[in-house]
Design a protein around this motif. Structure first.
Motif, short mmCIF file in Angstrom:
data_model
loop_
_atom_site.label_atom_id
_atom_site.label_comp_id
_atom_site.label_asym_id
_atom_site.label_seq_id
_atom_site.Cartn_x
_atom_site.Cartn_y
_atom_site.Cartn_z
N HIS A 26 0.72 -1.20 -0.07
CA HIS A 26 0.15 0.08 0.45
C HIS A 26 0.43 1.21 0.01
O HIS A 26 2.09 1.88 0.81
CB HIS A 26 -0.73 0.33 1.27
N ALA A 27 0.43 2.47 -0.18
CA ALA A 27 1.15 3.79 -0.42
C ALA A 27 0.66 4.09 1.05
O ALA A 27 -0.24 3.65 1.29
CB ALA A 27 0.60 4.50 -1.69
N TYR A 28 1.18 5.65 0.85
CA TYR A 28 0.76 6.97 1.65
C TYR A 28 0.80 5.86 3.54
O TYR A 28 0.12 6.33 4.19
CB TYR A 28 -1.22 7.00 1.66
N LYS A 29 1.97 5.05 3.40
CA LYS A 29 2.54 4.63 4.99
C LYS A 29 3.78 5.08 5.20
O LYS A 29 4.61 4.40 6.37
CB LYS A 29 2.91 3.39 4.90
N SER A 30 4.38 6.19 4.60
CA SER A 30 6.04 6.51 4.79
C SER A 30 6.03 7.72 5.43
O SER A 30 6.86 8.38 6.48
CB SER A 30 7.18 6.53 3.43
N HIS A 31 4.94 8.72 5.63
CA HIS A 31 5.19 10.01 6.13
C HIS A 31 4.17 10.46 6.32
O HIS A 31 2.89 10.45 6.51
CB HIS A 31 6.35 10.66 6.07
N ILE A 32 4.27 12.44 7.17
CA ILE A 32 2.44 12.66 7.64
C ILE A 32 1.48 11.07 8.22
O ILE A 32 0.51 11.50 7.73
CB ILE A 32 1.73 13.21 6.71
N LEU A 33 1.82 11.14 9.60
CA LEU A 33 1.31 9.54 10.55
C LEU A 33 0.78 10.37 10.94
O LEU A 33 -0.15 9.30 11.63
CB LEU A 33 2.24 8.98 10.27
N LYS A 39 -5.89 2.37 12.75
CA LYS A 39 -7.03 1.28 11.94
C LYS A 39 -6.42 1.85 10.57
O LYS A 39 -5.64 1.06 10.08
CB LYS A 39 -8.07 2.04 11.98
N ARG A 40 -6.36 3.03 10.52
CA ARG A 40 -5.34 2.95 8.72
C ARG A 40 -4.18 2.86 8.71
O ARG A 40 -3.63 2.05 8.03
CB ARG A 40 -5.95 4.61 8.76
N LYS A 41 -3.45 2.70 9.28
CA LYS A 41 -2.26 2.87 9.68
C LYS A 41 -1.40 1.17 9.89
O LYS A 41 -0.92 1.24 8.69
CB LYS A 41 -1.48 3.63 10.42
N ARG A 42 -2.77 0.80 9.86
CA ARG A 42 -2.26 -0.60 10.36
C ARG A 42 -2.42 -1.42 8.99
O ARG A 42 -1.96 -2.49 8.91
CB ARG A 42 -3.02 -1.38 11.69
N ASN A 43 -4.23 -1.28 8.39
CA ASN A 43 -4.43 -1.64 7.70
C ASN A 43 -3.89 -1.87 6.17
O ASN A 43 -2.98 -2.17 4.68
CB ASN A 43 -5.82 -1.13 7.42
#
Length: 64
Positions: A26-33, A39-43
């Motif tokens: 998945h994309a969008y898990k590298s910064h601005i977390l 839940k969103r980060k886990r998925n």
């Protein structure tokens, strides 16, 4: 006739499952977390299978 080269970027990003489907991250898990929910980060951490509309393009990049 020379061999056709595999795209190195695709080789790093995709993998095959045991049944022959293609996995991706998945994309969008590298910064601005901070603004993303737990839940969103886990998925976003799990792999998923690529969409059927992209299968042909990815197989061309991987020479399959």
């Amino acid at each position: 006739m020379p061999k056709v080269k595999t795209k190195a970027a695709a080789k790093k990003r995709f993998a095959f499952t045991g049944t022959g489907k293609i996995k991706r991250h998945h994309a969008y898990k590298s910064h601005i977390l901070t603004k993303k929910s737990t839940k969103r980060k886990r998925n976003l951490g799990y792999d998923t299978v690529i969409d059927k509309t992209n299968v042909h393009a990815v197989k061309m990049m991987l020479n399959c």
